[in-house]
Write a protein that holds these residues in place. Structure first.
Motif, mmCIF file in Angstrom:
data_model
loop_
_atom_site.group_PDB
_atom_site.id
_atom_site.type_symbol
_atom_site.label_atom_id
_atom_site.label_comp_id
_atom_site.label_asym_id
_atom_site.label_seq_id
_atom_site.Cartn_x
_atom_site.Cartn_y
_atom_site.Cartn_z
ATOM 1 N N ALA A 188 1.259 -1.250 -0.598
ATOM 2 C CA ALA A 188 -0.094 0.280 -0.194
ATOM 3 C C ALA A 188 1.106 0.972 0.165
ATOM 4 N N ALA A 189 2.015 1.789 1.151
ATOM 5 C CA ALA A 189 3.445 2.304 0.388
ATOM 6 C C ALA A 189 3.175 2.631 -0.385
ATOM 7 N N ARG A 190 3.909 1.624 -1.188
ATOM 8 C CA ARG A 190 5.287 1.498 -2.044
ATOM 9 C C ARG A 190 3.678 2.210 -3.332
ATOM 10 N N GLU A 191 1.903 1.876 -3.337
ATOM 11 C CA GLU A 191 1.505 2.187 -4.232
ATOM 12 C C GLU A 191 1.063 3.830 -4.271
ATOM 13 N N LEU A 192 0.683 3.880 -3.056
ATOM 14 C CA LEU A 192 0.847 5.670 -2.722
ATOM 15 C C LEU A 192 2.317 6.057 -3.206
ATOM 16 N N LEU A 193 3.228 6.017 -2.790
ATOM 17 C CA LEU A 193 4.297 6.563 -3.096
ATOM 18 C C LEU A 193 4.737 7.254 -4.685
ATOM 19 N N GLU A 194 4.916 5.777 -5.106
ATOM 20 C CA GLU A 194 5.421 5.476 -6.570
ATOM 21 C C GLU A 194 4.242 6.395 -7.258
ATOM 22 N N THR A 195 3.079 6.211 -7.502
ATOM 23 C CA THR A 195 1.886 6.846 -7.572
ATOM 24 C C THR A 195 1.562 8.618 -7.951
ATOM 25 N N SER A 196 2.163 8.906 -6.578
ATOM 26 C CA SER A 196 2.098 10.138 -6.033
ATOM 27 C C SER A 196 3.311 10.705 -6.387
ATOM 28 N N LYS A 197 5.084 10.172 -6.415
ATOM 29 C CA LYS A 197 5.773 11.114 -7.713
ATOM 30 C C LYS A 197 5.681 10.755 -9.311
ATOM 31 N N ALA A 198 5.138 9.669 -9.695
ATOM 32 C CA ALA A 198 5.447 9.442 -11.206
ATOM 33 C C ALA A 198 3.741 10.110 -12.197
ATOM 34 N N ARG A 199 2.752 9.791 -11.626
ATOM 35 C CA ARG A 199 1.536 10.614 -11.918
ATOM 36 C C ARG A 199 1.273 12.544 -11.874
ATOM 37 N N PHE A 200 1.624 12.203 -9.661
ATOM 38 C CA PHE A 200 1.476 13.854 -9.731
ATOM 39 C C PHE A 200 2.584 14.731 -9.543
ATOM 40 N N GLY A 201 3.620 14.008 -9.440
ATOM 41 C CA GLY A 201 5.106 14.642 -8.831
ATOM 42 C C GLY A 201 4.998 15.660 -8.174
ATOM 43 N N VAL A 202 4.306 14.404 -6.401
ATOM 44 C CA VAL A 202 4.915 14.967 -5.783
ATOM 45 C C VAL A 202 5.724 13.769 -4.653
ATOM 46 N N ASP A 203 6.108 14.098 -3.748
ATOM 47 C CA ASP A 203 6.993 12.930 -2.912
ATOM 48 C C ASP A 203 6.350 12.930 -1.684
ATOM 49 N N LEU A 204 5.465 12.171 -1.278
ATOM 50 C CA LEU A 204 4.925 11.845 -0.027
ATOM 51 C C LEU A 204 5.264 11.157 1.053
ATOM 52 N N SER A 205 6.137 10.927 0.814
ATOM 53 C CA SER A 205 7.154 9.780 2.111
ATOM 54 C C SER A 205 7.499 11.025 3.499
ATOM 55 N N GLU A 206 7.670 11.559 3.355
ATOM 56 C CA GLU A 206 7.310 12.164 4.571
ATOM 57 C C GLU A 206 6.360 12.960 5.452
ATOM 58 N N ASP A 207 5.549 12.468 4.321
ATOM 59 C CA ASP A 207 4.322 12.537 4.619
ATOM 60 C C ASP A 207 3.498 11.760 5.243
ATOM 61 N N LEU A 208 3.909 10.444 4.303
ATOM 62 C CA LEU A 208 3.623 9.523 4.611
ATOM 63 C C LEU A 208 3.591 8.692 6.603
ATOM 64 N N MET A 209 4.825 8.985 6.217
ATOM 65 C CA MET A 209 5.740 8.526 7.857
ATOM 66 C C MET A 209 4.940 9.400 9.434
ATOM 67 N N LYS A 210 4.362 10.682 8.702
ATOM 68 C CA LYS A 210 4.109 11.818 9.969
ATOM 69 C C LYS A 210 2.576 11.428 10.021
ATOM 70 N N TRP A 211 1.825 10.638 8.487
ATOM 71 C CA TRP A 211 0.443 10.356 9.083
ATOM 72 C C TRP A 211 0.258 8.431 10.162
ATOM 73 N N ALA A 212 1.523 8.117 9.700
ATOM 74 C CA ALA A 212 1.239 6.959 10.237
ATOM 75 C C ALA A 212 1.921 7.353 12.106
ATOM 76 N N ARG A 213 2.455 8.481 12.431
ATOM 77 C CA ARG A 213 2.731 8.223 13.758
ATOM 78 C C ARG A 213 1.760 8.228 14.325
ATOM 79 N N ARG A 214 0.493 8.559 14.012
ATOM 80 C CA ARG A 214 -0.612 9.572 14.300
ATOM 81 C C ARG A 214 -1.317 8.532 14.433
ATOM 82 N N GLY A 215 -1.551 6.648 13.833
ATOM 83 C CA GLY A 215 -2.136 5.883 13.408
ATOM 84 C C GLY A 215 -2.550 5.431 12.935
ATOM 85 N N VAL A 216 -4.414 5.256 12.679
ATOM 86 C CA VAL A 216 -4.844 5.241 11.379
ATOM 87 C C VAL A 216 -5.599 6.586 11.371
ATOM 88 N N PHE A 217 -4.807 6.429 10.229
ATOM 89 C CA PHE A 217 -5.038 8.017 9.426
ATOM 90 C C PHE A 217 -6.020 7.878 8.128
#
Length: 351
Positions: A188-217
């Motif tokens: 799930a993480a790989r699909e989110l990060l790869e699609t966001s970068k390839a299709r939308f040109g944004v890197d969400l890797s730091e955001d995903l780590m931040k969301w995960a630290r908050r629990g179920v997002f």
């Protein structure tokens, strides 16, 4: 009946072409003196638009819902959106607008349009599926007790001829383990990060780590919590050269998508993420002023689901994952065996 996008087009022209003249005549001061921003898209678009308004209260921020059928044409939408300084859109298919037209056509006709990611993440809800209804050309899904959200285990149980009690016995950790429900995060993480970068040109890797630290997002596979959408809004502003201010969004956030259906995080899966889970299914309620809404426990949800499937008919109950379970004798027999063993052991959860 006018759709949300039709009504928003009308409001836009009133705000853009009429209200400034009225204000000039009456001496009323217009507060929204910042940039004009339009956000078009699915159920996540309102949360992104709201976050952008919080980031700049002086901006005009309008939400256009690409859900359902509009009377407006692509020509009218393009003419309307051209009055905005910034346009952000999710991917959307032809069929929402009269005469056709999709997000790619919108971007080709208005190059200032920025494609925006819609968050999809399955790790918290690996059992959630959609049942496609091929008789419906747009948004063709079978709707059940929790809207379009269905349980793969519930559908399997019905198609395999299990009772509701036997179906309940499938909702246990040994079944989740057998089906790989504990191992979805990495994909799930790989699909989110790869699609966001390839299709939308944004890197969400730091955001995903931040969301995960908050629990179920996520409330479901496609409904993120509001702080996720705030971060997406911030990333979109950065992409077009706007500077997001330092804002305590948690003080102003509203959980718009919590009004819709909420699929539970099953206890065994929640335990993996250090969260509290359950089997409480929330029904949609977009009219909170009138009612607090309703919920279903697991037996109620399964009973209602079985009624939905019975009414729809077996020929309409196709889902690729469940089809594969039914077709594979080893998987089918494993699940049937676990259901019987768990039922015998009294492992039939309710909440």
């Amino acid at each position: 009946m006018l759709s949300q996008i039709d009504k928003q087009i009308f409001r836009t022209w009133r705000q853009y072409a009429v209200e400034p003249h009225i204000a000039k005549l009456t001496g009323r001061v217009i507060r929204a003196t910042g940039p004009r921003i339009a956000v078009i898209g699915n159920c996540q678009a309102f949360g992104i638009a709201y976050a952008m308004k919080v980031m700049n209260p002086s901006a005009v921020v309008d939400h256009f819902s690409a859900i359902g059928h509009a009377k407006a044409s692509m020509d009218l939408l393009v003419k309307t959106l051209d009055t905005y300084d910034y346009i952000f859109t999710h991917d959307f298919l032809a069929g929402h607008l009269r005469g056709g037209g999709d997000s790619e056509e919108l971007r080709s006709r208005l190059p200032k349009t920025t494609l925006t990611p819609a968050i999809s993440f399955a790790a918290f809800h690996p059992d959630l599926i959609y049942i496609e209804d091929k008789s419906q050309p747009l948004h063709g899904f079978i709707f059940g007790p929790v809207g379009p959200y269905h349980s793969a285990l519930a559908l399997f149980a019905y198609r395999a001829g299990l009772s509701v009690d036997e179906a309940r016995a499938l909702f246990n950790e040994n079944v989740f383990q057998a089906l790989g429900y504990f191992d979805v995060w990495n994909d799930a993480a790989r699909e989110l990060l790869e699609t966001s970068k390839a299709r939308f040109g944004v890197d969400l890797s730091e955001d995903l780590m931040k969301w995960a630290r908050r629990g179920v997002f996520m409330y479901s596979i496609l409904h993120p919590k509001s702080f996720v959408l705030f971060d997406i809004a911030r990333r979109m502003w950065e992409k077009v050269g706007l500077k997001p201010p330092s804002t305590d969004f948690s003080y102003y956030e509203i959980h718009d998508l919590a009004r819709a259906e909420i699929f539970p995080v099953y206890p065994g899966i929640a335990k993996v993420f250090g969260a509290q889970g359950g089997y409480l299914f929330k029904l949609q309620n977009h009219h909170l002023a009138n009612s607090v809404g309703d919920f279903l426990n697991l037996p109620q949800y399964l009973t209602a689901s079985f009624k939905t499937y019975e009414k729809a008919g077996p020929e309409r109950l196709s889902n690729a994952r469940v089809d594969a379970w039914i077709a594979d004798e080893q998987t089918k027999n494993l699940l049937l065996g676990l259901a019987r063993e768990n039922l015998k052991a009294g492992l039939t959860p309710t909440l």
